[in-house]
Design an enzyme around this catalytic site. Structure first.
Site, PDB file in Angstrom:
ATOM      1  N   HIS A 184      35.762  37.621  26.855  1.00 60.00           N
ATOM      2  CA  HIS A 184      36.856  38.590  26.926  1.00 60.00           C
ATOM      3  C   HIS A 184      38.141  37.827  27.245  1.00 60.00           C
ATOM      4  O   HIS A 184      38.115  36.777  27.880  1.00 60.00           O
ATOM      5  CB  HIS A 184      36.535  39.591  28.039  1.00 60.00           C
ATOM      6  CG  HIS A 184      37.412  40.795  28.107  1.00 60.00           C
ATOM      7  ND1 HIS A 184      38.673  40.756  28.664  1.00 60.00           N
ATOM      8  CD2 HIS A 184      37.208  42.077  27.707  1.00 60.00           C
ATOM      9  CE1 HIS A 184      39.202  41.975  28.615  1.00 60.00           C
ATOM     10  NE2 HIS A 184      38.342  42.786  28.034  1.00 60.00           N
ATOM     11  N   ASP A 232      31.556  36.534  34.725  1.00 57.79           N
ATOM     12  CA  ASP A 232      32.114  37.846  34.391  1.00 57.79           C
ATOM     13  C   ASP A 232      30.940  38.803  34.234  1.00 57.79           C
ATOM     14  O   ASP A 232      30.223  38.765  33.233  1.00 57.79           O
ATOM     15  CB  ASP A 232      32.925  37.735  33.101  1.00 57.79           C
ATOM     16  CG  ASP A 232      33.424  39.083  32.586  1.00 57.79           C
ATOM     17  OD1 ASP A 232      33.069  40.128  33.172  1.00 57.79           O
ATOM     18  OD2 ASP A 232      34.152  39.099  31.572  1.00 57.79           O
ATOM     19  N   GLN A 245      29.897  43.623  32.087  1.00 58.18           N
ATOM     20  CA  GLN A 245      28.953  44.309  31.208  1.00 58.18           C
ATOM     21  C   GLN A 245      27.507  44.202  31.683  1.00 58.18           C
ATOM     22  O   GLN A 245      26.617  44.808  31.075  1.00 58.18           O
ATOM     23  CB  GLN A 245      29.062  43.739  29.785  1.00 58.18           C
ATOM     24  CG  GLN A 245      30.427  43.864  29.152  1.00 58.18           C
ATOM     25  CD  GLN A 245      30.846  45.310  28.904  1.00 58.18           C
ATOM     26  OE1 GLN A 245      30.027  46.213  28.862  1.00 58.18           O
ATOM     27  NE2 GLN A 245      32.142  45.515  28.732  1.00 58.18           N
ATOM     28  N   LYS A 250      33.052  50.779  34.784  1.00 53.71           N
ATOM     29  CA  LYS A 250      32.019  50.605  33.754  1.00 53.71           C
ATOM     30  C   LYS A 250      30.637  50.974  34.273  1.00 53.71           C
ATOM     31  O   LYS A 250      29.653  50.895  33.537  1.00 53.71           O
ATOM     32  CB  LYS A 250      32.029  49.165  33.235  1.00 53.71           C
ATOM     33  CG  LYS A 250      33.320  48.791  32.501  1.00 53.71           C
ATOM     34  CD  LYS A 250      33.268  47.364  31.996  1.00 53.71           C
ATOM     35  CE  LYS A 250      34.622  46.888  31.498  1.00 53.71           C
ATOM     36  NZ  LYS A 250      34.992  47.421  30.193  1.00 53.71           N
ATOM     37  N   CYS A 254      39.332  43.038  22.835  1.00 55.84           N
ATOM     38  CA  CYS A 254      39.858  42.024  23.761  1.00 55.84           C
ATOM     39  C   CYS A 254      39.090  40.716  23.644  1.00 55.84           C
ATOM     40  O   CYS A 254      38.842  40.021  24.638  1.00 55.84           O
ATOM     41  CB  CYS A 254      39.831  42.527  25.203  1.00 55.84           C
ATOM     42  SG  CYS A 254      40.874  43.968  25.489  1.00 55.84           S
TER      43      CYS A 254
END
Length: 406
Positions: free
Chosen positions: A122, A199, A202, A225, A364
């Site tokens: 991202h 990261d 997700q 999220k 993104c």
């Protein structure tokens, strides 16, 4: 999972759009929907406990502080962190990564130092490093992805010979759906003397994550999220690293003492939580963790895996449609695709008329799309409230689009 019970927990699914069509929401990789319990927790705070935290000794102040810190403890337990003070409340995953780059990075990196990230990242895990490259001259290198959307392990090991200072990468790709071998990546990075930043935007919403078992140095994720509110995220850091880092912003809770000669910063996590924090959002975040814990992260992951397999097989049968990324065995609940001679924005716009929400564009991740030699893609992303019926509706909608563009 009991799909009807879960769906009924989310008020938005009572909505009808575009002339009475039920909402088919397949854009949870962008943001998830919110259950009643999260909405109520935020509402109850504003109705009954609204006060600032850490600064008063009256009843409401102490109650609000208790709710705020209780949420931090819930989140720490949820991601396998024993010391809740290693969790910093931020605005989102993007801010979390930027804090590391702008504090640890500015203090400990110098011209010529190498940072490794991946081609599937991202923008929020690329731009902060390019910013440092402009400011102090670090070198950003990218771990390649293979044709089937997984990391090129041999090339990664070769890049580690450059003695990078940081390896920063995504746990799960927001475009490819690829679930990376986090523990192996971290272990190899540590052997090369690098610190790691993961990261988890997700991953944490969809699977059981134990940050301490992964041995990540830093780990970032967002509430919105994972059925929680917008405007709040988490930065986890190992205690010694957080204590070495300079503060990010000045004022409010980050201060221990201020004189006319200077100031002393507070202890972690407050050193990085300047000003009035996102109190209502933190309480909502805690409620979201309660909701997900009650459903069971293993159950959620298994449900999404079954749904992703069904969607992968269903979409693969559509003429001219190509799915981006790895096989269904190596991905989470994200399927991005292209259809020959039909632009993703047209696909998303027509699907919307049927009440089906998907994402179209570069998500993104412009460098990744450049690598794949496509300008954009359409993304369907699933969560615990989706069903096979949603996938069937998507399948029907895509066949309608093929007829329109015939």
């Amino acid at each position: 999972m009991k799909s009807e019970k879960i769906i009924n927990s989310f008020p938005i699914f009572t909505r009808k759009i575009h002339g009475g069509k039920p909402l088919v929401y397949l854009d949870s990789a962008a943001t998830s929907q919110k259950p009643f319990t999260v909405i109520k927790a935020i509402e109850d705070y504003y109705k009954q406990s609204n006060s600032n935290v850490h600064r008063g000794i009256h009843f409401l102040a102490e109650e609000a502080t208790g709710l705020y810190e209780s949420a931090r403890k819930k989140i720490a337990d949820f991601v396998g962190v024993k010391n809740q003070n290693q969790l910093i409340f931020t605005r989102n995953t993007t801010e979390s990564i930027n804090i590391v780059a702008r504090t640890w990075g500015r203090r400990f990196l110098k011209k010529g130092d190498v940072i490794l990230t991946t081609e599937m990242e991202h923008h929020s895990n690329i731009v902060p490093w390019f910013t440092l490259a402009e400011e102090i001259g670090i070198v950003v290198k990218f771990i390649r992805i293979t044709r089937n959307g997984i990391l090129d392990w041999e090339q990664y090991l070769q890049l580690l010979n450059l003695s990078p200072k940081i390896v920063s990468f995504t746990h799960m790709s927001n475009v490819l759906g690829t679930i990376n071998p986090v523990r192996d990546i971290i272990s190899s990075a540590h052997q090369a003397g690098a610190i790691t930043i993961v990261d988890g935007a997700q991953s944490v919403p969809h699977m059981l994550v134990n940050i301490e078992k992964l041995d990540a140095d830093f780990y970032a994720f967002s509430a919105h999220k994972m059925c929680g509110p917008t405007g709040i995220g988490i930065l986890y850091g190992k205690k010694d690293l957080l204590e070495q880092m300079p503060h990010f912003l000045g004022g409010g809770d980050m201060i221990k003492k201020v004189t006319f000669d200077g100031f002393t910063t507070n202890s972690i996590p407050y050193k990085f939580e300047a000003g009035t924090p996102p109190i209502a959002q933190a309480i909502g975040f805690g409620a979201a963790v309660d909701f997900l814990s009650a459903e069971g992260m293993d159950n959620i992951f298994a449900h999404e895996k079954e749904l992703t397999t069904y969607a992968y097989e269903s979409l693969s049968a559509i003429p001219g449609l190509s799915i981006i990324g790895p096989s269904v065995n190596d991905r989470g609940g994200v399927i991005s695709f292209v259809i020959e001679r039909i632009h993703p924005h047209d696909i998303a716009q027509i699907l919307d008329q049927f009440g089906i929400a998907v994402r179209a564009g570069h998500h993104c991740a412009m460098p990744l799309h450049e690598k794949l030699n496509i300008p954009a893609s359409t993304r369907a992303s699933m969560y615990l409230y989706n069903t096979r019926d949603d996938i069937d509706d998507l399948h029907k909608g895509l066949f309608h689009i093929l007829e329109v563009f015939k």
